[in-house]
Design a protein around this motif. Structure first.
Motif, PDB file in Angstrom:
ATOM      1  N   GLU A  66      46.383 -53.426  56.954  1.00 35.54           N
ATOM      2  CA  GLU A  66      45.057 -53.872  56.495  1.00 35.54           C
ATOM      3  C   GLU A  66      44.303 -52.738  56.017  1.00 35.54           C
ATOM      4  O   GLU A  66      43.451 -53.141  55.138  1.00 35.54           O
ATOM      5  CB  GLU A  66      44.373 -54.727  57.552  1.00 35.54           C
ATOM      6  N   GLU A  67      44.671 -51.563  56.334  1.00 35.76           N
ATOM      7  CA  GLU A  67      43.581 -50.563  55.897  1.00 35.76           C
ATOM      8  C   GLU A  67      44.160 -49.766  54.707  1.00 35.76           C
ATOM      9  O   GLU A  67      43.395 -49.516  53.833  1.00 35.76           O
ATOM     10  CB  GLU A  67      43.489 -49.340  57.113  1.00 35.76           C
ATOM     11  N   CYS A  68      45.317 -49.266  54.779  1.00 37.96           N
ATOM     12  CA  CYS A  68      46.071 -48.673  53.660  1.00 37.96           C
ATOM     13  C   CYS A  68      46.735 -49.325  52.753  1.00 37.96           C
ATOM     14  O   CYS A  68      47.114 -48.873  51.816  1.00 37.96           O
ATOM     15  CB  CYS A  68      46.407 -47.349  54.285  1.00 37.96           C
ATOM     16  N   GLY A  69      47.239 -50.324  53.399  1.00 37.54           N
ATOM     17  CA  GLY A  69      48.425 -51.260  52.429  1.00 37.54           C
ATOM     18  C   GLY A  69      49.712 -50.928  52.550  1.00 37.54           C
ATOM     19  O   GLY A  69      50.821 -51.554  52.198  1.00 37.54           O
ATOM     20  N   MET A  70      50.123 -49.726  53.321  1.00 35.33           N
ATOM     21  CA  MET A  70      51.550 -49.214  53.616  1.00 35.33           C
ATOM     22  C   MET A  70      52.100 -50.144  54.670  1.00 35.33           C
ATOM     23  O   MET A  70      51.509 -50.798  55.257  1.00 35.33           O
ATOM     24  CB  MET A  70      51.239 -47.959  54.292  1.00 35.33           C
ATOM     25  N   LYS A  71      53.500 -50.149  54.417  1.00 38.78           N
ATOM     26  CA  LYS A  71      54.193 -51.027  55.380  1.00 38.78           C
ATOM     27  C   LYS A  71      54.133 -50.567  56.927  1.00 38.78           C
ATOM     28  O   LYS A  71      54.204 -49.310  57.040  1.00 38.78           O
ATOM     29  CB  LYS A  71      55.664 -50.929  54.961  1.00 38.78           C
ATOM     30  N   ILE A  80      54.254 -53.956  69.168  1.00 35.98           N
ATOM     31  CA  ILE A  80      52.963 -54.915  68.966  1.00 35.98           C
ATOM     32  C   ILE A  80      52.897 -55.785  67.971  1.00 35.98           C
ATOM     33  O   ILE A  80      52.752 -55.640  66.695  1.00 35.98           O
ATOM     34  CB  ILE A  80      51.748 -53.940  68.757  1.00 35.98           C
ATOM     35  N   PRO A  81      53.592 -56.940  68.198  1.00 33.13           N
ATOM     36  CA  PRO A  81      54.100 -57.918  67.255  1.00 33.13           C
ATOM     37  C   PRO A  81      52.791 -58.297  66.202  1.00 33.13           C
ATOM     38  O   PRO A  81      52.800 -58.679  64.970  1.00 33.13           O
ATOM     39  CB  PRO A  81      54.758 -59.088  67.940  1.00 33.13           C
ATOM     40  N   TYR A  82      51.547 -58.231  66.834  1.00 32.85           N
ATOM     41  CA  TYR A  82      50.482 -58.680  66.071  1.00 32.85           C
ATOM     42  C   TYR A  82      49.657 -57.530  65.370  1.00 32.85           C
ATOM     43  O   TYR A  82      48.614 -57.666  65.079  1.00 32.85           O
ATOM     44  CB  TYR A  82      49.545 -59.490  66.837  1.00 32.85           C
ATOM     45  N   ALA A  83      50.388 -56.196  65.293  1.00 35.95           N
ATOM     46  CA  ALA A  83      49.576 -54.986  64.751  1.00 35.95           C
ATOM     47  C   ALA A  83      49.127 -55.358  63.319  1.00 35.95           C
ATOM     48  O   ALA A  83      49.977 -55.962  62.673  1.00 35.95           O
ATOM     49  CB  ALA A  83      50.494 -54.132  64.881  1.00 35.95           C
ATOM     50  N   ALA A  84      47.903 -54.996  62.960  1.00 35.92           N
ATOM     51  CA  ALA A  84      47.502 -55.335  61.698  1.00 35.92           C
ATOM     52  C   ALA A  84      47.371 -54.040  60.994  1.00 35.92           C
ATOM     53  O   ALA A  84      47.130 -53.784  59.798  1.00 35.92           O
ATOM     54  CB  ALA A  84      46.038 -55.926  61.889  1.00 35.92           C
ATOM     55  N   LEU A  85      47.395 -52.734  61.829  1.00 37.60           N
ATOM     56  CA  LEU A  85      47.360 -51.350  61.019  1.00 37.60           C
ATOM     57  C   LEU A  85      48.420 -50.703  61.457  1.00 37.60           C
ATOM     58  O   LEU A  85      49.090 -50.802  62.540  1.00 37.60           O
ATOM     59  CB  LEU A  85      46.017 -50.683  61.902  1.00 37.60           C
ATOM     60  N   CYS A  86      48.698 -49.635  60.783  1.00 36.48           N
ATOM     61  CA  CYS A  86      49.829 -48.625  60.894  1.00 36.48           C
ATOM     62  C   CYS A  86      49.259 -47.868  61.922  1.00 36.48           C
ATOM     63  O   CYS A  86      47.998 -47.818  62.344  1.00 36.48           O
ATOM     64  CB  CYS A  86      50.204 -48.101  59.577  1.00 36.48           C
ATOM     65  N   VAL A  87      50.218 -46.944  62.533  1.00 38.88           N
ATOM     66  CA  VAL A  87      49.836 -45.938  63.644  1.00 38.88           C
ATOM     67  C   VAL A  87      48.779 -45.234  63.048  1.00 38.88           C
ATOM     68  O   VAL A  87      47.894 -44.739  63.998  1.00 38.88           O
ATOM     69  CB  VAL A  87      51.042 -45.099  64.028  1.00 38.88           C
ATOM     70  N   GLN A  88      49.041 -44.418  61.938  1.00 39.75           N
ATOM     71  CA  GLN A  88      47.732 -43.638  61.674  1.00 39.75           C
ATOM     72  C   GLN A  88      46.483 -44.263  61.374  1.00 39.75           C
ATOM     73  O   GLN A  88      45.533 -43.527  62.139  1.00 39.75           O
ATOM     74  CB  GLN A  88      48.329 -42.908  59.972  1.00 39.75           C
ATOM     75  N   CYS A  89      46.394 -45.343  60.744  1.00 38.36           N
ATOM     76  CA  CYS A  89      44.941 -46.128  60.518  1.00 38.36           C
ATOM     77  C   CYS A  89      44.404 -46.329  61.967  1.00 38.36           C
ATOM     78  O   CYS A  89      43.189 -46.351  62.186  1.00 38.36           O
ATOM     79  CB  CYS A  89      45.176 -47.172  59.794  1.00 38.36           C
ATOM     80  N   ALA A  90      45.313 -47.006  62.883  1.00 32.61           N
ATOM     81  CA  ALA A  90      45.070 -47.321  64.085  1.00 32.61           C
ATOM     82  C   ALA A  90      44.305 -46.187  65.003  1.00 32.61           C
ATOM     83  O   ALA A  90      43.348 -46.216  65.671  1.00 32.61           O
ATOM     84  CB  ALA A  90      46.097 -48.116  64.987  1.00 32.61           C
TER      85      ALA A  90
END
Length: 99
Positions: A66-71, A80-90
């Motif tokens: 949701e932050e950077c748009g990357m997969k 974490i099936p409900y993750a909304a952010l990639c590792v870097q953005c999280a």
């Protein structure tokens, strides 16, 4: 959850209310109440995140940060099936909250 909240806040009016007789018992009761309320808050946060993931599935954006748009990597979604952010953005978001 309301029943647990009521129990944690001693809102169960069906049983006789009694004040703890010593400080250790009072401290233990306070700890139990705080722990229960923290667990309920955590469960609510998780349910909110799951609801968000279901909405992302419906609108086709699930699996995208949701932050950077990357997969978001599949391994992260498996963990974490409900993750909304990639590792870097999280990670960046957590660093921002730590300040």
């Amino acid at each position: 959850m309301t029943q647990m909240e009521d129990g944690a806040l001693n809102k169960d009016h069906s049983r006789a209310t009694s004040m703890p007789t010593d400080m250790a018992e009072l401290g233990s009761d306070n700890f139990d109440q705080e722990l229960t309320l923290n667990l309920l808050g955590s469960e609510k946060d998780t349910l909110d995140q799951i609801d968000g993931a279901l909405k992302r599935i419906e609108d086709g954006s699930f699996g995208r940060c949701e932050e950077c748009g990357m997969k978001i990597p599949e391994s992260r979604l498996e963990a974490i099936p409900y993750a909304a952010l990639c590792v870097q953005c999280a990670s960046q978001q957590e660093e921002g909250h730590g300040r």
